[in-house]
Design a protein around this motif. Structure first.
Motif, mmCIF file in Angstrom:
data_model
loop_
_atom_site.group_PDB
_atom_site.id
_atom_site.type_symbol
_atom_site.label_atom_id
_atom_site.label_comp_id
_atom_site.label_asym_id
_atom_site.label_seq_id
_atom_site.Cartn_x
_atom_site.Cartn_y
_atom_site.Cartn_z
ATOM 1 N N ASP A 95 0.840 -1.144 0.075
ATOM 2 C CA ASP A 95 0.064 -0.118 0.086
ATOM 3 C C ASP A 95 0.815 1.234 0.048
ATOM 4 O O ASP A 95 0.704 2.240 -0.640
ATOM 5 C CB ASP A 95 -0.778 -0.138 1.270
ATOM 6 C CG ASP A 95 -2.157 -1.069 0.939
ATOM 7 O OD1 ASP A 95 -2.390 -1.467 0.054
ATOM 8 O OD2 ASP A 95 -2.937 -1.120 2.057
ATOM 9 N N ILE A 96 2.033 1.308 0.711
ATOM 10 C CA ILE A 96 2.976 2.517 0.872
ATOM 11 C C ILE A 96 3.498 2.561 -0.691
ATOM 12 O O ILE A 96 3.474 3.766 -1.308
ATOM 13 C CB ILE A 96 4.105 2.165 1.925
ATOM 14 C CG1 ILE A 96 3.424 2.079 3.364
ATOM 15 C CG2 ILE A 96 5.161 3.182 1.799
ATOM 16 C CD1 ILE A 96 4.474 1.696 4.342
ATOM 17 N N HIS A 97 3.952 1.452 -1.199
ATOM 18 C CA HIS A 97 4.439 1.759 -2.821
ATOM 19 C C HIS A 97 3.145 2.219 -3.697
ATOM 20 O O HIS A 97 3.486 3.070 -4.435
ATOM 21 C CB HIS A 97 4.639 0.248 -3.101
ATOM 22 C CG HIS A 97 5.408 0.017 -4.416
ATOM 23 N ND1 HIS A 97 4.747 -0.095 -5.562
ATOM 24 C CD2 HIS A 97 6.612 0.195 -4.912
ATOM 25 C CE1 HIS A 97 5.741 -0.050 -6.542
ATOM 26 N NE2 HIS A 97 6.904 0.191 -6.129
ATOM 27 N N ARG A 98 2.133 1.585 -3.496
ATOM 28 C CA ARG A 98 0.959 2.227 -4.439
ATOM 29 C C ARG A 98 0.756 3.422 -4.027
ATOM 30 O O ARG A 98 0.584 4.451 -5.129
ATOM 31 C CB ARG A 98 -0.118 1.429 -4.215
ATOM 32 C CG ARG A 98 -1.282 1.455 -5.211
ATOM 33 C CD ARG A 98 -2.309 0.389 -5.280
ATOM 34 N NE ARG A 98 -3.406 0.698 -6.058
ATOM 35 C CZ ARG A 98 -4.761 0.190 -6.147
ATOM 36 N NH1 ARG A 98 -4.718 -0.794 -5.298
ATOM 37 N NH2 ARG A 98 -5.439 0.539 -6.865
ATOM 38 N N ALA A 99 0.569 4.055 -3.065
ATOM 39 C CA ALA A 99 0.436 5.490 -2.418
ATOM 40 C C ALA A 99 1.498 6.376 -3.129
ATOM 41 O O ALA A 99 1.071 7.485 -3.795
ATOM 42 C CB ALA A 99 0.350 5.774 -0.890
ATOM 43 N N MET A 100 2.821 5.998 -3.182
ATOM 44 C CA MET A 100 3.824 6.663 -3.887
ATOM 45 C C MET A 100 3.583 6.620 -5.402
ATOM 46 O O MET A 100 3.704 7.695 -5.849
ATOM 47 C CB MET A 100 5.072 6.177 -3.378
ATOM 48 C CG MET A 100 5.422 6.265 -1.911
ATOM 49 S SD MET A 100 5.229 7.597 -1.200
ATOM 50 C CE MET A 100 7.008 8.493 -1.860
ATOM 51 N N GLY A 137 15.279 2.681 0.634
ATOM 52 C CA GLY A 137 15.765 2.226 -0.775
ATOM 53 C C GLY A 137 15.002 2.141 -1.879
ATOM 54 O O GLY A 137 15.226 2.079 -2.844
ATOM 55 N N TRP A 138 13.719 2.221 -1.534
ATOM 56 C CA TRP A 138 12.563 2.285 -2.724
ATOM 57 C C TRP A 138 12.705 3.534 -3.258
ATOM 58 O O TRP A 138 12.837 4.607 -2.696
ATOM 59 C CB TRP A 138 11.243 1.933 -1.974
ATOM 60 C CG TRP A 138 10.068 1.886 -3.149
ATOM 61 C CD1 TRP A 138 9.824 1.028 -3.633
ATOM 62 C CD2 TRP A 138 9.383 3.067 -3.387
ATOM 63 N NE1 TRP A 138 8.745 1.061 -4.664
ATOM 64 C CE2 TRP A 138 8.659 2.443 -4.354
ATOM 65 C CE3 TRP A 138 9.329 4.404 -2.890
ATOM 66 C CZ2 TRP A 138 7.373 3.256 -4.977
ATOM 67 C CZ3 TRP A 138 8.253 5.101 -3.512
ATOM 68 C CH2 TRP A 138 7.545 4.632 -4.773
ATOM 69 N N GLN A 139 12.512 3.637 -4.681
ATOM 70 C CA GLN A 139 12.530 4.651 -5.465
ATOM 71 C C GLN A 139 11.242 4.378 -6.383
ATOM 72 O O GLN A 139 11.020 3.309 -6.933
ATOM 73 C CB GLN A 139 13.689 4.749 -6.368
ATOM 74 C CG GLN A 139 15.099 4.696 -5.494
ATOM 75 C CD GLN A 139 15.072 6.178 -5.170
ATOM 76 O OE1 GLN A 139 15.001 6.983 -5.449
ATOM 77 N NE2 GLN A 139 15.752 6.338 -3.982
ATOM 78 N N ASN A 140 10.555 5.657 -6.389
ATOM 79 C CA ASN A 140 9.365 5.675 -7.311
ATOM 80 C C ASN A 140 9.781 6.024 -8.607
ATOM 81 O O ASN A 140 10.147 6.920 -9.392
ATOM 82 C CB ASN A 140 8.569 6.861 -6.922
ATOM 83 C CG ASN A 140 7.183 6.883 -7.624
ATOM 84 O OD1 ASN A 140 6.842 6.021 -8.597
ATOM 85 N ND2 ASN A 140 6.452 7.852 -7.441
#
Length: 145
Positions: A95-100, A137-140
């Motif tokens: 969900d965090i990834h999708r929000a970004m 470390g996650w990049q959009n």
């Protein structure tokens, strides 16, 4: 944001107690804020349409009036260059990834203690991104296929 710039914040959350708490945490930061509030996505979108000078938005992911990601995406689109930061009880990395991917400029879990939330708020107010440690470390790189 510049030190002499008035910070006008859209605070959108359907829980009055949380809005009150976030206002209290914001008051602990050495800047005066002008806060406008919404209790659902339609209200947040209406404020985004009529209020001038909003410099930052904090939004709960799950609010009435629209599906959470449709609402977030619409609000991010409406806010344009204004950072929209999700403050949510949901801590799912998906969900965090999708929000970004919807355009959020950061994601602050509500479960953090107030000192960590205050540090995260200062970070986003200064124009930086805050993500929970699980997302370091996650990049959009754009929407997933």
């Amino acid at each position: 944001m510049k030190n002499n710039e008035t910070v006008k914040i859209l605070l959108a959350d359907d829980h009055a107690l949380f809005r009150d708490g976030l206002r209290h945490v914001l008051a602990g930061i050495d800047t005066e804020f002008q806060i406008v509030e919404a209790t659902d996505y339609p209200g947040a979108l209406a404020i985004a349409n009529k209020e001038k000078g909003i410099t930052l938005a904090f939004v709960d992911l799950s609010m009435p009036g629209m599906d959470r990601f449709s609402g977030l995406s619409a609000l991010c689109d409406r806010m344009g260059e204004v950072p929209v930061v999700v403050v949510s009880a949901n801590e799912s990395n998906d969900d965090i990834h999708r929000a970004m991917e919807c355009g959020a400029s950061g994601y602050i879990p509500k479960a953090l203690d107030s000192d960590v939330i205050r540090a995260a708020l200062k970070r986003v107010i200064s124009g930086k991104t805050y993500l929970p440690p699980s997302m370091v470390g996650w990049q959009n790189d754009g929407p997933a296929a």
